[in-house]
Design an enzyme around this catalytic site. Sequence first.
Site, PDB file in Angstrom:
ATOM      1  N   THR A  67       0.905  -1.086   0.133  1.00  0.00           N
ATOM      2  CA  THR A  67      -0.115   0.141  -0.035  1.00  0.00           C
ATOM      3  C   THR A  67       0.824   1.308  -0.141  1.00  0.00           C
ATOM      4  OG1 THR A  67      -1.407   1.130   1.555  1.00  0.00           O
ATOM      5  CG2 THR A  67      -0.242  -0.101   2.447  1.00  0.00           C
ATOM      6  N   ASP A  68       0.058   2.434  -0.542  1.00  0.00           N
ATOM      7  CA  ASP A  68       1.007   3.742  -0.277  1.00  0.00           C
ATOM      8  C   ASP A  68       1.196   4.196   0.985  1.00  0.00           C
ATOM      9  OD1 ASP A  68      -1.674   4.249  -0.072  1.00  0.00           O
ATOM     10  OD2 ASP A  68      -1.816   5.796  -1.731  1.00  0.00           O
ATOM     11  N   GLU A  69       0.187   3.629   2.019  1.00  0.00           N
ATOM     12  CA  GLU A  69       0.209   3.985   3.444  1.00  0.00           C
ATOM     13  C   GLU A  69       1.401   3.954   4.036  1.00  0.00           C
ATOM     14  OE1 GLU A  69      -3.395   3.350   5.785  1.00  0.00           O
ATOM     15  OE2 GLU A  69      -4.577   3.519   4.048  1.00  0.00           O
TER      16      GLU A  69
ATOM     17  N   TYR B  20      -2.441  -0.513  11.031  1.00  0.00           N
ATOM     18  CA  TYR B  20      -2.245  -1.304   9.581  1.00  0.00           C
ATOM     19  C   TYR B  20      -1.177  -1.141   8.677  1.00  0.00           C
ATOM     20  CZ  TYR B  20      -3.448  -1.874   4.523  1.00  0.00           C
ATOM     21  OH  TYR B  20      -3.348  -2.115   3.360  1.00  0.00           O
TER      22      TYR B  20
ATOM     23  N   LYS C 102       2.017  -3.391   7.182  1.00  0.00           N
ATOM     24  CA  LYS C 102       2.119  -3.604   6.070  1.00  0.00           C
ATOM     25  C   LYS C 102       3.669  -3.133   5.439  1.00  0.00           C
ATOM     26  CE  LYS C 102      -0.222  -4.579   2.793  1.00  0.00           C
ATOM     27  NZ  LYS C 102      -0.528  -5.970   2.184  1.00  0.00           N
TER      28      LYS C 102
END
Length: 351
Positions: free
Chosen positions: A133-135, A158, A162
């Site tokens: 993810t870009d998060e 989260y 990741k």
Amino acid sequence: MEFTKTLLVTGGAGFIGSHVVRRLVINYPEYLILNIDKLTYAGNLNNLKDIENKSNYKFFQIDITDKKAIDEIFKLYSVDGVIHLAAESHVDRSISNPDEFILTNVVGTLHLLNACKSSWSDFNGKCFYHISTDEVYGSLGDDGLFTEETSYDPRSPYSASKASSDHIVRAYGHTYNLPIKISNCSNNYGSFQFPEKLIPLMINNIKNKKSLPIYGKGENVRDWLWVVDHAIAIDLIYHEGVIGETYNIGGHNEWKNVDLVHLLCDVMDEKLHRPIGDSRKLITYVKDRAGHDMRYAIDASKIKNELGWEPSVTFEEGLRSTVDWYLSNEKWLDDVTSGAYQRYYKEHYSQ
Ligand code: NAD
Ligand code: DAU
């Protein structure tokens, strides 16, 4: 039939995973596609009804935190590649229950890497492709974009889980030469998305004339991508991406949450033959998400320049087709919003 490759997809009964599995099963009849999924609240075999009887597809209900079960699958099949999507994926749930996120996203990824490392006698033609993810890059201010070189700065349980799994995947590439690839994508939307996420939650609530809970002032920005375009990018990276490389995937499509909800309200009013403006009245500003990242935006020039990928639809087209899908799949929506969903919704949104 003799298959030319065996590809293991994890999390293939989820939102993005089901689009990836469908694409692979249909476009590569010469491959055997194995889908392993725990079937958590987010996993749903109804997402794959149209391909479940295809001869090149097999499903196994397996928890990736169960090391024995993972090792067993790798003993049963000579796996050539893994596309790893299984994860706990909802930020709000990671805030209320982080443990599950560390177990599945970090420990589960480790088990899969170890299974590849020990079962692959040589790495020729093999690939472990991790979907991320870009998060992991943190939160942007008003300007700038996340590139593949942006430093990691995860800020929710989260995104930290990741980021941890991304680091472990890269460490296995660097230390053991395991053939790995990673992609980091922005917010997806489209059919089969569980209605805990912004777009399907708002579609469901607008349909049922329920209030539309916007966190904080609604000024947070996300970069939205149609899920089918993500699945196309994953297929392309798996087949043509360079081992060891990372690719950012995004839609060049930034929206403030409040503007996006306004657009959705207007599209739904039109489709449901309600006076335009009616659904906007349902908007309610609620308590902000803890640690809410302000802005995500992806620079997707690497995948464009190196692999020729670009989003295939405009946001307007993607959003309209998504609304149409939810409106014509009432049974799917009713099934996933009964029981446990009602309890989750009440607990989360009454705070
Ligand atoms: P999702 O929550 O819809 O689906 C996750 C799937 O993983 C479900 O089918 C679930 O049953 C399965 N799963 C969960 N825990 C498992 C376990 N322990 N063992 C086996 N299976 C398990 O998620 P999604 O939105 O489809 O996301 C898929 C992947 O893509 C995730 O890795 C996520 O981090 C990543 N991603 C998502 C987005 C997005 O916008 N949704 C964007 C970028 C990256
Ligand atoms: O950026 C990629 C990520 O996008 C993925 O890695 C995650 O798996 C995926 O869940 C998504 O994370 P977000 O937190 O950005 O998505 P979500 O749909 O939960 O929220 C989008 C924005 O909308 C965010 O700013 C929070 C806000 N929001 C969300 C919900 C559910 C609301 O204002 N109200 C809501 O009820």
